[in-house]
Enzyme design. Structure first.
Site, short mmCIF file in Angstrom:
data_model
loop_
_atom_site.label_atom_id
_atom_site.label_comp_id
_atom_site.label_asym_id
_atom_site.label_seq_id
_atom_site.Cartn_x
_atom_site.Cartn_y
_atom_site.Cartn_z
N GLY A 1 24.10 -21.76 7.87
CA GLY A 1 24.89 -20.53 7.94
C GLY A 1 25.21 -20.07 9.35
O GLY A 1 24.47 -20.34 10.29
N CYS B 1 22.59 -17.78 10.82
CA CYS B 1 21.27 -18.31 10.51
C CYS B 1 20.63 -18.95 11.74
O CYS B 1 21.30 -19.65 12.49
CB CYS B 1 21.48 -19.37 9.43
N GLY C 1 19.79 -23.68 6.82
CA GLY C 1 20.06 -23.73 8.25
C GLY C 1 21.52 -23.92 8.61
O GLY C 1 21.85 -24.04 9.79
P1 5GP Z 1 28.20 -18.86 6.47
O1 5GP Z 1 29.32 -18.94 5.49
O2 5GP Z 1 28.21 -17.56 7.22
O3 5GP Z 1 28.14 -20.05 7.37
O4 5GP Z 1 26.84 -18.92 5.62
C1 5GP Z 1 26.54 -17.98 4.63
C2 5GP Z 1 25.14 -18.25 4.13
O5 5GP Z 1 24.17 -18.13 5.18
C3 5GP Z 1 24.63 -17.28 3.09
O6 5GP Z 1 25.19 -17.51 1.83
C4 5GP Z 1 23.13 -17.52 3.14
O7 5GP Z 1 22.73 -18.64 2.39
C5 5GP Z 1 22.90 -17.86 4.60
N1 5GP Z 1 22.30 -16.73 5.32
C6 5GP Z 1 22.70 -15.44 5.33
N2 5GP Z 1 21.91 -14.70 6.12
C7 5GP Z 1 20.98 -15.52 6.63
C8 5GP Z 1 19.87 -15.34 7.51
O8 5GP Z 1 19.58 -14.26 8.03
N3 5GP Z 1 19.11 -16.43 7.76
C9 5GP Z 1 19.38 -17.64 7.20
N4 5GP Z 1 18.55 -18.66 7.47
N5 5GP Z 1 20.43 -17.86 6.40
C10 5GP Z 1 21.22 -16.81 6.12
#
Ligand code: 5GP
Length: 344
Positions: A181, A184, A179
């Site tokens: 990301g 996300c 949760g």
């Molecule tokens: P960010 O660096 O963008 O904050 O987070 C990246 C991470 O978000 C990814 O490595 C993956 O674990 C998570 N993530 C990517 N796409 C999705 C999605 O569609 N749903 C969710 N719940 N997490 C995601």
């Protein structure tokens, strides 16, 4: 039974790193490279312990070309076919990329083909909900078949499953974050999650206690967050959103009112499901966002900004290296992280 766990769990923006007397005079004295020995894989690894997320807008061959110059690992998204890898394989350095996989039988067959072709070193077995028992079973199967790879698996956010994945799943590294990301929506759709800094602190302690490592995955919004993730005990930090919106990201620019944008979306978003599976199943709720990211220029500049930030954090707390960052880091809990009086 106690229904509520008391004691505040913290996100990156609820703490700051306390400065300490230091003998480091310049950022150039700080070493960002780390060397790891893993629990199961016998080979060591040295590099910058940052991983570009295995999202199809981030973990691509073009992005790898830039990340690899800085010793950063690219986790390639799982929709690249063995044929696509075959074309690129002579350019790929095994130490700087990671293969991604789901946990179906077809994923296992793909891994067998890829291993035959590439003898890859790093693998991440990635499911949105790392609490399902079939993840542990899949990891055991992978370890039996490929005994000397570095295997990461996730995502989870609590200590008992970190220990389970390392001890029973034979995983070297556990990926932490539910949760957190930027693309996300899990917390909105399900109410499930854990503030990312506390998750890192708890899970790093659990993993290190049994000889494993962790990746802090998601939630990095600025260079300071990355320092906090390492300061909390993350051995590696994985990020997606901060690496979006550059020349090197896939896809065309979208123009709106004279500004340029690139598209970035979650891997569980409706957009990703329709792109890769042709449809979104009715029983699923989309747990990913679809975002337009304002153009940020070349990826190189963003990387240098983050690496510079990490070096600077180290000089404030007398840490010679990223390795020492966790040892030297003390957090203070804060109400306000920033002065935004002139930003609004
Ligand atoms: P960010 O660096 O963008 O904050 O987070 C990246 C991470 O978000 C990814 O490595 C993956 O674990 C998570 N993530 C990517 N796409 C999705 C999605 O569609 N749903 C969710 N719940 N997490 C995601």
């Amino acid at each position: 039974m106690n229904k509520i766990e008391y004691g505040m769990k913290l996100d990156f923006n609820q703490v700051l790193i306390r400065p300490k007397r230091t003998t480091l005079n310049s950022r150039s004295e700080v070493k960002l490279e780390r060397t790891f020995k893993f629990k199961y894989c016998e080979e060591k690894w040295s590099g910058t312990p940052i991983i570009a997320a295995n999202m199809d807008t981030i973990g691509t061959f073009d992005m790898y070309d830039v990340f690899s110059k800085h010793g950063i690992i690219t986790a390639f998204h799982k929709f690249y076919t063995p044929e696509e890898f075959d074309e690129k394989k002579q350019y790929l350095d095994k130490n700087l990329y990671m293969i991604s996989s789901g946990i179906k039988d077809s994923d296992f067959s793909r891994l067998e083909r890829l291993y035959e072709m590439l003898e890859f070193k790093f693998l991440v077995v990635d499911v949105a909900n790392g609490y399902i028992q079939t993840l542990v079973e899949f990891c055991q199967r992978v370890r039996t078949r490929f005994p000397n790879i570095v295997m990461a698996a996730g995502n989870v956010v609590t200590r008992e499953v970190v220990e389970e994945l390392i001890l029973n799943g034979k995983v070297d590294i556990v990926k932490i974050g539910i949760g957190s990301g930027s693309a996300c929506t899990t917390r909105l759709k399900t109410g499930v999650g854990m503030p990312q800094l506390s998750a890192i602190i708890e899970c790093a302690d659990a993993a290190h206690g049994v000889g494993g490592h962790i990746i802090g995955d998601g939630g990095i919004t600025c260079p300071g967050d990355m320092s906090k993730a390492f300061g909390g005990g993350a051995d590696f930090v994985m990020a997606g959103g901060i690496f979006s919106g550059h020349d090197e990201n896939p896809g065309d620019f979208v123009e709106e009112n004279g500004d340029k944008f690139k598209i970035f979306y979650g891997m569980s978003s409706k957009n990703a499901m329709e792109t890769h599976y042709g449809k979104m199943d009715n029983y699923r709720a989309s747990e990913g966002r679809y975002l337009k990211i304002k153009y940020k220029g070349s990826l190189e500049n963003t990387i240098l900004d983050y690496l510079g930030g990490l070096r600077s954090t180290c000089t404030y707390i007398n840490a010679n290296s990223i390795k020492d960052l966790a040892k030297c880091c003390t957090f203070v809990q804060v109400q306000n992280q920033l002065n935004v009086s002139l930003v609004m």
